[in-house]
Design a protein around this motif. Structure first.
Motif, PDB file in Angstrom:
ATOM      1  N   LYS A 140       0.768  -1.029   0.010  1.00 40.51           N
ATOM      2  CA  LYS A 140       0.048   0.082  -0.013  1.00 40.51           C
ATOM      3  C   LYS A 140       0.770   1.180  -0.069  1.00 40.51           C
ATOM      4  O   LYS A 140       0.535   2.288  -0.846  1.00 40.51           O
ATOM      5  CB  LYS A 140      -0.791   0.045   1.254  1.00 40.51           C
ATOM      6  N   PHE A 141       1.827   1.332   0.706  1.00 42.14           N
ATOM      7  CA  PHE A 141       2.900   2.038   1.040  1.00 42.14           C
ATOM      8  C   PHE A 141       3.666   2.536  -0.437  1.00 42.14           C
ATOM      9  O   PHE A 141       3.552   3.818  -1.005  1.00 42.14           O
ATOM     10  CB  PHE A 141       3.906   2.122   1.876  1.00 42.14           C
ATOM     11  N   VAL A 142       4.264   1.751  -1.288  1.00 42.25           N
ATOM     12  CA  VAL A 142       4.593   1.903  -2.496  1.00 42.25           C
ATOM     13  C   VAL A 142       3.726   2.366  -3.629  1.00 42.25           C
ATOM     14  O   VAL A 142       3.863   3.139  -4.467  1.00 42.25           O
ATOM     15  CB  VAL A 142       5.752   0.832  -2.958  1.00 42.25           C
ATOM     16  N   PHE A 196      10.519   4.183  -4.937  1.00 40.33           N
ATOM     17  CA  PHE A 196      11.063   3.001  -5.742  1.00 40.33           C
ATOM     18  C   PHE A 196      11.352   2.158  -4.480  1.00 40.33           C
ATOM     19  O   PHE A 196      11.714   2.671  -3.457  1.00 40.33           O
ATOM     20  CB  PHE A 196      12.061   3.363  -6.547  1.00 40.33           C
ATOM     21  N   SER A 197      11.587   0.784  -4.841  1.00 42.01           N
ATOM     22  CA  SER A 197      11.909  -0.171  -3.846  1.00 42.01           C
ATOM     23  C   SER A 197      12.917  -1.378  -4.293  1.00 42.01           C
ATOM     24  O   SER A 197      13.084  -1.422  -5.507  1.00 42.01           O
ATOM     25  CB  SER A 197      10.707  -0.958  -3.265  1.00 42.01           C
ATOM     26  N   ILE A 198      13.525  -1.820  -3.401  1.00 40.87           N
ATOM     27  CA  ILE A 198      14.348  -3.100  -3.756  1.00 40.87           C
ATOM     28  C   ILE A 198      14.362  -3.781  -2.527  1.00 40.87           C
ATOM     29  O   ILE A 198      13.963  -3.587  -1.380  1.00 40.87           O
ATOM     30  CB  ILE A 198      15.741  -2.331  -3.806  1.00 40.87           C
ATOM     31  N   LEU A 257       2.586   6.522   6.406  1.00 38.94           N
ATOM     32  CA  LEU A 257       1.921   6.732   5.046  1.00 38.94           C
ATOM     33  C   LEU A 257       0.876   7.856   5.673  1.00 38.94           C
ATOM     34  O   LEU A 257       0.692   9.033   4.964  1.00 38.94           O
ATOM     35  CB  LEU A 257       1.278   5.515   4.673  1.00 38.94           C
ATOM     36  N   GLU A 258       0.120   7.640   6.767  1.00 44.16           N
ATOM     37  CA  GLU A 258      -0.881   8.484   7.232  1.00 44.16           C
ATOM     38  C   GLU A 258      -0.107   9.959   7.333  1.00 44.16           C
ATOM     39  O   GLU A 258      -0.706  10.775   7.031  1.00 44.16           O
ATOM     40  CB  GLU A 258      -1.463   7.980   8.508  1.00 44.16           C
ATOM     41  N   GLU A 259       0.981   9.864   8.054  1.00 41.07           N
ATOM     42  CA  GLU A 259       1.642  11.217   8.480  1.00 41.07           C
ATOM     43  C   GLU A 259       2.121  11.997   7.232  1.00 41.07           C
ATOM     44  O   GLU A 259       1.846  12.919   7.213  1.00 41.07           O
ATOM     45  CB  GLU A 259       2.878  10.754   9.497  1.00 41.07           C
TER      46      GLU A 259
END
Ligand SMILES: Cc1ncc(C[n+]2csc(CCOP(=O)(O)OP(=O)(O)O)c2C)c(N)n1
Length: 563
Positions: free
Chosen positions: A218-220, A226-228, A321-323
């Motif tokens: 949900k965050f990405v 981007f992620s790894i 994410l909310e913040e």
């Protein structure tokens, strides 16, 4: 109640369903008690196999996998598997027998200080000396094995104590709750992320272990950050997400490392330093690090978090994410997420990743290219089927190429990284998921380290698939020797006939001679419902250099040479 009966009752009260192992004389009372229990005992052909099975059982179920051996040589045979589970943070309990407690202070048959031997490879190792303590000792062993970061524990039951009596009942399983994050740290983390130019989410083992994928995805998805992931974080974020740069972890050779080097903020989530040293990506100490994990960060010169969030990972990610969303609303001048401009390096790495996976997908040459072998296996499986890797060059290729879409569906031992893991691991995985296809991918070196467990799979009628990468060499070692010294020594061996070896155990065997035959034998193995299949595949490891020296232009050059 007799002590051995009480130990079994305590295991039942913890929800134990299976124990893997080999009995000995000194745990005969315990075996008799187990025979009266609903706990299934799975006899293995080597205690190391039992420990690897318990390790995988622990990883896949989230419960404690239990293995059992006798004293002395039975216990020493467990060691490698127990150490592997402990360093890979898998929940495992090893139970060993022991000679009579009044003989332990002196020379006596097979007597070895097993408790002490297990100390460096477990979180807790203990000998039962009073039957009344069994409920506490068992509960403690389970609690410690399950508590983040999880790992292995060990209990010894001496022969004479097993016959004692106790009237203390089992304590039983108690759920563990993890704290939520400190709100001040959440605010700080959100602020750093909002000010970042090239933030990168770094997903480690902890996220797969506790399956935190819901909140992380949900965050990405919302931020498009981007992620790894590390080898053991595979699948938490599906490899087909456009913002996912897939797997990192081959020392300084990973092309995806370019992205990490360019990032200004690393959001490190469930990252175990045992998998991949931060020296590789933070030697200049020029990045801000947000550490999110169940436990405080390790002290390390090249890992100095600016913010530490030691709490439940999923709830911390959700709160950040909310913040972020709140701070964006409050301050419209902020450069908010999702960003309009995507850093060019991230786009470049993503396209390189895909290019590498596809580079040999239509290649018909044989011996087969590692990429083609992996693509064929991937194509034969559903997204939620399970691949278990052994340790060697094949593991590095699997980490880079095997497309993973769910956590714990591509399992790579990467903490202790012991060879011989994949075949016993596949047996345990099949017991956990009888309806899924389970594939062990192993080198010819690692396969022969626990080949005897084919008999266990045949006896249990388990249709696992074992893909053996054949090159008559301990290849990872020869590749590294050649890279550093220009030649390799003491790594080559000959192999048995893999078809005959499989058939002699009562399994099915193939030694394929083309990429097409590999796909056909995989399909045929999937139709078999009551016995294992061994598929031997000759592998062309000539392009291994890209695993060790992997700058962008070099990779393109190497493709041009081979094609
Ligand atoms: C139990 C154990 N012994 C030794 C090693 C060191 N080691 C790592 S990879 C490797 C060679 C693996 O050879 P093979 O299984 O044939 O796989 P390949 O590298 O050829 O793909 C060795 C000896 C190890 N990790 N574990």
């Amino acid at each position: 109640m007799k002590a051995s009966d009480l130990l079994v009752k305590c295991l039942e009260s913890e929800g134990v369903e299976i124990i893997f192992g080999i009995p000995g004389e000194e745990n005969a009372d315990l075996m008799m008690s187990l025979s009266k229990s609903k706990i299934k005992f799975i006899l293995t052909r080597h205690e190391q196999g039992a420990a690897f099975m318990a390790d995988i059982y622990g990883r896949l179920t989230g419960k404690v996998g239990v293995c059992l051996a006798t004293l002395g040589p039975g216990a020493t045979n467990l060691v490698t598997g127990v150490a592997n589970a402990n360093m890979d943070r898998s929940r495992l309990l090893a139970i060993t027998g022991q000679t009579d407690s009044h003989l332990l202070h002196k020379e006596s048959h097979q007597n070895l200080n097993v408790v002490q031997m297990f100390e460096p490879i477990t979180k807790w190792s203990w000998s039962i000396r009073n039957a009344k303590n069994i409920p506490e000792i068992v509960r403690r062993a389970f609690k410690i094995a399950l508590t983040e970061k999880p790992g292995a524990t060990h209990i010894e039951l001496p022969q004479d104590i097993a016959k004692h009596e106790s009237d203390i009942p089992p304590i039983g399983f108690q759920e563990i709750f993890r704290p939520t994050a400190n709100p001040d740290q959440i605010k700080k983390a959100a602020k750093i992320i909002l000010q970042a130019k090239k933030p990168l989410l770094f997903v480690g083992n902890g996220c797969a272990r506790e399956d935190e994928s819901l909140q992380i995805r949900k965050f990405v998805e919302k931020t498009k950050i981007f992620s790894i992931n590390t080898f053991m974080g595979k699948g938490v974020i599906p490899d087909d997400y456009e913002t996912h740069l897939q797997t990192i972890g081959i020392k300084d050779a990973d092309h995806a490392l370019q992205a990490v080097l360019e990032a200004d903020v690393i959001i490190s989530v469930g990252y175990d330093l045992v998998e991949y040293t931060p020296r590789m990506w933070n030697s200049k100490l020029d990045k801000k690090i947000i550490h999110i994990d169940f436990t405080p960060s390790e002290v390390y010169t090249f890992y100095r978090p600016d913010v530490e969030i030691d709490s439940d990972i999923g709830s911390a990610i959700e709160s950040i994410l909310e913040e972020i969303e709140k701070q964006q609303l409050e301050n419209s001048s902020l450069d908010s997420f999702p960003r309009k401009e995507i850093p060019g390096i991230f786009k470049k790495v993503r396209s390189e990743v895909i290019e590498r996976i596809d580079a040999f997908k239509d290649d018909d040459s044989y011996p087969i290219k590692p990429e083609k072998l992996i693509v064929n296996v991937r194509n034969a499986l559903n997204h939620d089927d399970v691949v278990i890797s052994d340790v060697g060059t094949h593991k590095l290729w699997i980490s880079k190429i095997y497309q993973t879409f769910e956590p714990n569906t591509c399992i790579i031992p990467n903490g202790f990284a012991s060879m011989g893991f994949a075949l016993p691991g596949a047996i345990a995985a099949k017991l956990v998921y009888p309806k899924k296809s389970i594939v062990a991918m192993t080198g010819d070196g690692g396969f022969l380290m626990n080949v005897q467990e084919i008999e266990t799979a045949v006896r249990l009628k388990l249709p696992i698939i074992v893909v053996v990468w054949v090159d008559n060499d301990f290849n990872l070692i020869s590749t590294k020797q050649k890279h550093e010294f220009g030649k390799s020594v003491f790594t080559e061996f000959s192999n048995p006939n893999f078809v005959q070896i499989a058939e002699s155990f009562g399994a099915v065997g193939f030694h394929v001679k083309s990429p097409q035959e590999l796909s056909q034998s995989l399909q045929s193995a999937k139709t078999i419902s009551n016995k294992p299949t061994v598929i031997a595949v000759d592998v062309d490891y000539s392009r291994n250099e890209v695993l060790l020296d992997d700058t962008f232009p070099l990779y393109v050059d190497s493709l041009n040479h081979t094609k």
